[in-house]
Design a protein around this motif. Structure first.
Motif, PDB file in Angstrom:
ATOM      1  N   THR A  40       0.819  -1.208   0.000  1.00  0.00           N
ATOM      2  CA  THR A  40       0.000   0.000   0.000  1.00  0.00           C
ATOM      3  C   THR A  40       0.857   1.265   0.000  1.00  0.00           C
ATOM      4  N   LEU A  41       0.476   2.226  -0.812  1.00  0.00           N
ATOM      5  CA  LEU A  41       1.100   3.552  -0.800  1.00  0.00           C
ATOM      6  C   LEU A  41       0.102   4.512  -0.155  1.00  0.00           C
ATOM      7  N   ARG A  42       0.535   5.172   0.916  1.00  0.00           N
ATOM      8  CA  ARG A  42      -0.366   6.031   1.672  1.00  0.00           C
ATOM      9  C   ARG A  42       0.144   7.474   1.639  1.00  0.00           C
ATOM     10  N   THR A  43      -0.783   8.398   1.526  1.00  0.00           N
ATOM     11  CA  THR A  43      -0.453   9.815   1.484  1.00  0.00           C
ATOM     12  C   THR A  43      -0.810  10.451   2.819  1.00  0.00           C
ATOM     13  N   TYR A  44       0.187  11.057   3.460  1.00  0.00           N
ATOM     14  CA  TYR A  44      -0.025  11.742   4.725  1.00  0.00           C
ATOM     15  C   TYR A  44       0.217  13.234   4.554  1.00  0.00           C
ATOM     16  N   ARG A  45      -0.497  14.024   5.360  1.00  0.00           N
ATOM     17  CA  ARG A  45      -0.289  15.471   5.366  1.00  0.00           C
ATOM     18  C   ARG A  45       0.192  15.895   6.751  1.00  0.00           C
ATOM     19  N   CYS A  46       1.261  16.662   6.788  1.00  0.00           N
ATOM     20  CA  CYS A  46       1.774  17.178   8.056  1.00  0.00           C
ATOM     21  C   CYS A  46       0.713  18.088   8.682  1.00  0.00           C
ATOM     22  N   GLN A  47       0.389  17.870   9.936  1.00  0.00           N
ATOM     23  CA  GLN A  47      -0.653  18.650  10.596  1.00  0.00           C
ATOM     24  C   GLN A  47      -0.171  20.039  11.007  1.00  0.00           C
ATOM     25  N   GLN A  48       1.123  20.284  10.826  1.00  0.00           N
ATOM     26  CA  GLN A  48       1.634  21.609  11.191  1.00  0.00           C
ATOM     27  C   GLN A  48       1.807  22.507   9.961  1.00  0.00           C
ATOM     28  N   TYR A  71       4.616  10.677   1.068  1.00  0.00           N
ATOM     29  CA  TYR A  71       4.129   9.366   0.644  1.00  0.00           C
ATOM     30  C   TYR A  71       4.840   8.276   1.455  1.00  0.00           C
ATOM     31  N   VAL A  72       4.033   7.380   1.995  1.00  0.00           N
ATOM     32  CA  VAL A  72       4.552   6.336   2.885  1.00  0.00           C
ATOM     33  C   VAL A  72       4.195   4.961   2.330  1.00  0.00           C
TER      34      VAL A  72
END
Length: 387
Positions: A339-347, A353-354
């Protein structure tokens, strides 16, 4: 009947909570005439603190001071009725909880009884990271719970139980309470109905105090199960998010008190992964109380060399679930790998991409190194897709 734990806790403000008061009382119950110095050694408390607790318990009428410290008649009654130690085989208890105990010799008959039950259990489903632990491992976990004084008279939760720890606990209790019934209750929460049926049928046939509940741990525990348990066991998927999710669900089930034990079985991992694990423990307000390398043995499971560690965690005032709502990320090893997962920094809002073909392989590593733009370590999952 008065509650000595709450009464003494109100008079002696302890960072350790009521757990050590209970432990000190039990040391006096099983070793009448024990010295203050030995009480301090057994409870890992400074001598003045142990002496202060003892003094309050004497004042409350639970202990007496004569030729050492021992339980009064009222204290003995309270321990047996309220804590659930009435009818226990004291000799066996002391042998099993001794630091150098040969528990296998003492429980040889229990191991023999369990052998056939374990042989007939359902086959593991590798897609949800199941693996078969040995009979000795399952019973060793039950004995460890006893040694941590987290078993007798307690409510125990198993977050997943393809290792039949609930059954091993039930057989251990039956051995300890030959002439009576234990107040201990065990609940099993699992998504695999095959294991739930097998455990449930075994419990009904053997008269074990186990209740099985079908539940997908991607969803929060039902409200009726939250805040009900004294400790929990889990052998989660060997991914960082799997570990964190299972711990989060177990934490939501625990009573809100300091010092509640969590029995986490997990594969031996790289230093980088272990650092990420410890960051998760801190994030959830958990303290590592003990680590036992190679504690668990499995049939097969060559990927982890047939062994995993046991980590005993303790709750603190800061303990909280990291995942409180529904979980929608990759969970099991097979999912994480593809799985390729997209995260957004909350700051700062930076996108990372993880996973397979991503910027970093795991969310644990991303949290460990921080956002590449601002070094913040909290992220929101935006999207996931198979690759």
């Amino acid at each position: 009947m008065k509650n000595y734990l709450d009464e003494i806790s109100a008079n002696v403000r302890l960072e350790e909570g009521t757990v050590v008061i209970e432990q000190l009382l039990l040391e006096c119950y099983f070793s009448p005439g024990i010295s203050t110095k030995e009480l301090a050694r057994k409870t890992l408390l400074p001598v003045p603190v142990a002496a202060a607790i003892k003094k309050e318990l004497v004042k409350a009428g639970a202990l007496t001071q004569e030729n050492g410290t021992r339980c009064s008649r009222a204290g003995t009654t309270w321990i047996e009725q309220e804590l659930g130690y009435g009818g226990i085989n004291k000799s066996l208890y002391l042998k099993l909880t001794a630091s150098d105990a040969d528990w296998k010799a003492e429980l040889a008959d229990v191991l023999s009884e369990l052998q056939e039950l374990f042989r007939m259990r359902p086959q593991v489903d590798v897609q949800i990271d199941q693996s078969k632990c040995t009979v000795e491992t399952s019973l060793r976990r039950a004995v460890l719970c006893l040694k941590q004084q987290a078993l007798i008279g307690k409510r125990v939760l198993c977050i997943g139980d393809d290792d039949l720890v609930s059954v091993s606990i039930g057989f251990l209790l039956r051995k300890l309470f030959l002439a009576g019934h234990s107040k201990t209750r065990i609940d099993v929460v699992d998504v695999d109905e095959r294991f739930l049926s097998y455990i449930g049928e075994t419990a009904a046939r053997e008269g074990l105090p186990i209740q099985c509940r079908h539940w997908d741990l991607r969803e929060p525990l039902a409200e009726a199960w939250q805040g009900q348990y004294d400790c929990f066991f889990t052998d989660p998927p060997y991914t960082l998010q799997g570990m964190t999710l299972f711990l989060s669900r177990g934490i939501s089930g625990l009573k809100k008190r300091k010092g509640a034990p969590i029995f986490l079985s997990f594969a031996h991992k790289s230093p980088e992964f272990m650092l990420a694990m410890q960051r998760e423990f801190v994030q959830m307000g958990l303290m590592v109380s003990a680590t036992y390398p190679r504690f668990n043995e499995y049939e097969g499971a060559e990927m982890i060399a047939n062994r995993s560690q046991m980590i005993v965690l303790k709750t603190t005032e800061q303990t909280r679930s990291e995942y409180a709502g529904a979980f929608e990320d990759a969970l099991y090893t097979g999912e994480v790998k593809r799985t390729l997962r997209t995260y957004r920094c909350q700051q700062c809002g930076e996108t990372v991409y993880v996973g397979f073909q991503g910027d970093v392989p795991t969310i644990g590593q991303l949290k460990n190194q921080g956002c590449p733009h601002c070094r913040n370590d909290t992220f929101q999952l935006i999207e996931k897709k198979n690759v």
